[in-house]
Design an enzyme around this catalytic site. Structure first.
Site, short mmCIF file in Angstrom:
data_model
loop_
_atom_site.label_atom_id
_atom_site.label_comp_id
_atom_site.label_asym_id
_atom_site.label_seq_id
_atom_site.Cartn_x
_atom_site.Cartn_y
_atom_site.Cartn_z
N SER A 1 -1.66 -5.40 -3.88
CA SER A 1 -0.87 -4.95 -3.79
C SER A 1 0.25 -4.42 -3.02
CB SER A 1 -1.92 -3.45 -3.51
OG SER A 1 -0.58 -2.40 -3.30
N TYR B 1 -7.03 3.62 1.10
CA TYR B 1 -6.55 2.31 0.11
C TYR B 1 -6.00 0.91 0.80
CZ TYR B 1 -4.83 0.38 -3.48
OH TYR B 1 -4.02 -0.54 -4.96
N LYS C 1 -6.63 -2.81 1.39
CA LYS C 1 -6.04 -4.40 0.65
C LYS C 1 -5.79 -4.91 2.21
CE LYS C 1 -7.15 -3.64 -3.17
NZ LYS C 1 -7.47 -3.85 -3.90
C1 UD1 Z 1 -0.16 4.30 -6.16
C2 UD1 Z 1 -0.53 3.94 -4.15
C3 UD1 Z 1 -1.07 2.67 -3.99
C4 UD1 Z 1 -0.82 1.98 -5.31
C5 UD1 Z 1 -0.61 1.88 -6.54
C6 UD1 Z 1 -1.79 1.36 -8.15
C7 UD1 Z 1 0.49 6.43 -3.34
C8 UD1 Z 1 1.57 6.27 -2.89
N1 UD1 Z 1 0.61 4.68 -3.71
O1 UD1 Z 1 1.60 3.31 -6.11
O2 UD1 Z 1 -0.88 2.89 -2.83
O3 UD1 Z 1 -1.02 0.65 -5.10
O4 UD1 Z 1 -0.94 3.55 -7.25
O5 UD1 Z 1 -2.91 1.91 -8.03
O6 UD1 Z 1 0.13 6.89 -3.58
N2 UD1 Z 1 4.67 9.81 -9.52
C9 UD1 Z 1 4.37 11.88 -10.23
N3 UD1 Z 1 3.86 11.85 -11.25
C10 UD1 Z 1 2.79 11.80 -10.44
C11 UD1 Z 1 1.70 10.51 -11.02
C12 UD1 Z 1 3.29 10.08 -9.97
O7 UD1 Z 1 6.19 11.63 -10.17
O8 UD1 Z 1 1.15 12.91 -11.45
C13 UD1 Z 1 5.25 9.25 -9.54
C14 UD1 Z 1 5.12 9.28 -7.71
O9 UD1 Z 1 5.92 9.81 -7.09
C15 UD1 Z 1 5.67 7.67 -7.96
C16 UD1 Z 1 5.54 7.40 -9.63
O10 UD1 Z 1 5.71 8.87 -9.82
O11 UD1 Z 1 6.97 7.26 -7.70
C17 UD1 Z 1 4.54 5.93 -9.35
O12 UD1 Z 1 3.34 6.57 -8.95
P1 UD1 Z 1 1.67 6.03 -9.22
O13 UD1 Z 1 1.50 5.69 -10.37
O14 UD1 Z 1 0.68 6.35 -7.92
O15 UD1 Z 1 2.22 4.45 -7.73
P2 UD1 Z 1 3.27 4.91 -6.63
O16 UD1 Z 1 3.26 5.88 -5.58
O17 UD1 Z 1 3.67 3.34 -7.15
#
Ligand code: UD1
Length: 332
Positions: free
Chosen positions: A124, A150, A154
């Site tokens: 990742s 997590y 990795k």
């Molecule tokens: C997350 C993990 C990362 C992991 C990846 C795949 C964190 C900080 N990072 O990445 O380690 O490899 O998932 O499982 O958790 N968001 C919202 N509301 C929500 C959910 C997400 O605003 O309810 C936003 C987050 O702030 C982010 C974006 O959507 O900016 C993507 O979030 P997410 O899908 O969780 O991925 P990552 O944070 O990039």
């Protein structure tokens, strides 16, 4: 090639299995079904006309691994099996180190004991931690300021693979660092359907669209980005699956590392707007506080994968939204 796919009924695993079988490879699946359903196997059969051999097994079960590896001589193992809920890993770190790190050690032991020297590993972009830039190349340092157990698992697994490669010249590990996988198979037969409460953006948007959740909480709109929400590199899962096929065709001894991303950044609000456009449905949302560990902006520089594997993404965010909605309709 004869390939064992661990985690082959999961989101990325199942899409990869379909691409592998379609390309003529002989696939067997090992999965404990902790975050997937057995019905995915029927969907794979419907899509490919092939029912891959399935082992309902856990990579923590060493005796079972020994049994499975003594029954078949695999050319390659593609290793997806692992836990991936970031918040849960903060609450239960040992569960993550055990399942992901110990599980992988068990798998590697079973491989090496039976002369299987090739592994493709699901890593990742989280291994880069906070690298201080927004465009990620593979040569950035890894392991610094990784925000979760997590993510550290990795990183640790990558280090273990590197050490094995140092000790064993015939060993080959291809490390694929995924950015943010989204979308579903265009057939609507397979997609992302996590057990329990999802953590990632797309499955949460899907639950809001289905009426299961009243709204999406957007974690912060005061980041230094165009619209204030975080920017990520979302990659269609079918493109990601094809990246594994490309990696398989270029296996070579030693360690090879590739970023699998589109190279483009998209904000949370842009993702919401794209879903709304494709579905004609409003996604209610509210802006809440920032989530710990979130970086404002990141995207892959996927040039190395293109140069060495001839792979690049072909599908867009709009394709991913269309396929997600199609999958949701099929689920309903
Ligand atoms: C997350 C993990 C990362 C992991 C990846 C795949 C964190 C900080 N990072 O990445 O380690 O490899 O998932 O499982 O958790 N968001 C919202 N509301 C929500 C959910 C997400 O605003 O309810 C936003 C987050 O702030 C982010 C974006 O959507 O900016 C993507 O979030 P997410 O899908 O969780 O991925 P990552 O944070 O990039």
């Amino acid at each position: 090639m004869k390939i064992l796919v661990t985690g082959g009924t999961g989101f990325i695993g199942s899409h990869t299995v379909v691409e592998l079988i379609s390309a003529g490879h002989e696939v067997e699946i090992l999965d404990n079904l902790s975050n997937s359903k057995e019905s995915v196997l029927d969907a794979i059969s419907k899509l490919t006309g092939v029912s891959p051999k399935f082992y309902k097994a856990d990579i923590l079960d060493r005796a079972r691994l020994t049994e499975i590896f003594s029954g078949t001589k695999y050319d390659v193992v593609i290793h997806f099996a692992g836990l991936k809920a970031v918040a849960e890993s903060v609450e239960q770190p040992l569960k993550y180190y055990e399942n992901n790190v110990e599980g992988t050690i068990n798998l590697l032991n079973a491989m090496l004991n039976t002369g299987v020297n090739n592994i493709i590993f699901s890593s990742s972009a989280t291994v880069y931690g906070d690298p201080g830039v927004t465009a990620y190349t593979e040569d950035l340092p890894t392991g610094r300021n990784i925000p979760s157990p997590y993510g550290k698992t990795k990183y640790m697994i990558e280090e273990i693979l590197k050490d094995i490669a140092m000790s064993k010249p015939e060993f080959s590990a291809t490390i694929l660092r995924y950015f943010n996988p989204v979308g579903a198979h265009p057939s609507g037969f397979i997609g992302e359907d996590p057990n329990g409460r999802p953590n990632n953006l797309m499955p949460i948007i899907m639950k809001v669209a289905q009426g299961e959740y009243p709204e999406l909480s957007i974690y912060g709109d005061d980041y230094p980005t165009s619209d204030g929400t975080c920017i990520r590199d979302y990659i269609h899962v079918v493109d990601l699956a094809k990246g594994h096929l490309a990696a398989l065709q270029h296996i070579k001894p030693g360690i090879s590392v590739y970023n699998l991303g589109s190279g483009k950044g998209t904000s949370v609000l842009e993702m919401v707007a794209a879903f709304e456009k494709a579905s004609g449905k409003k996604i209610p949302y509210k802006i809440v506080g920032r989530r710990t560990g979130d970086l404002p902006e990141m995207h892959a520089i996927p040039e190395k994968a293109f140069r060495e594997l001839g792979w690049k993404t072909e599908l867009t965010i709009d394709d991913a939204m269309r396929d997600t909605i199609n999958y949701l309709r099929a689920l309903a």
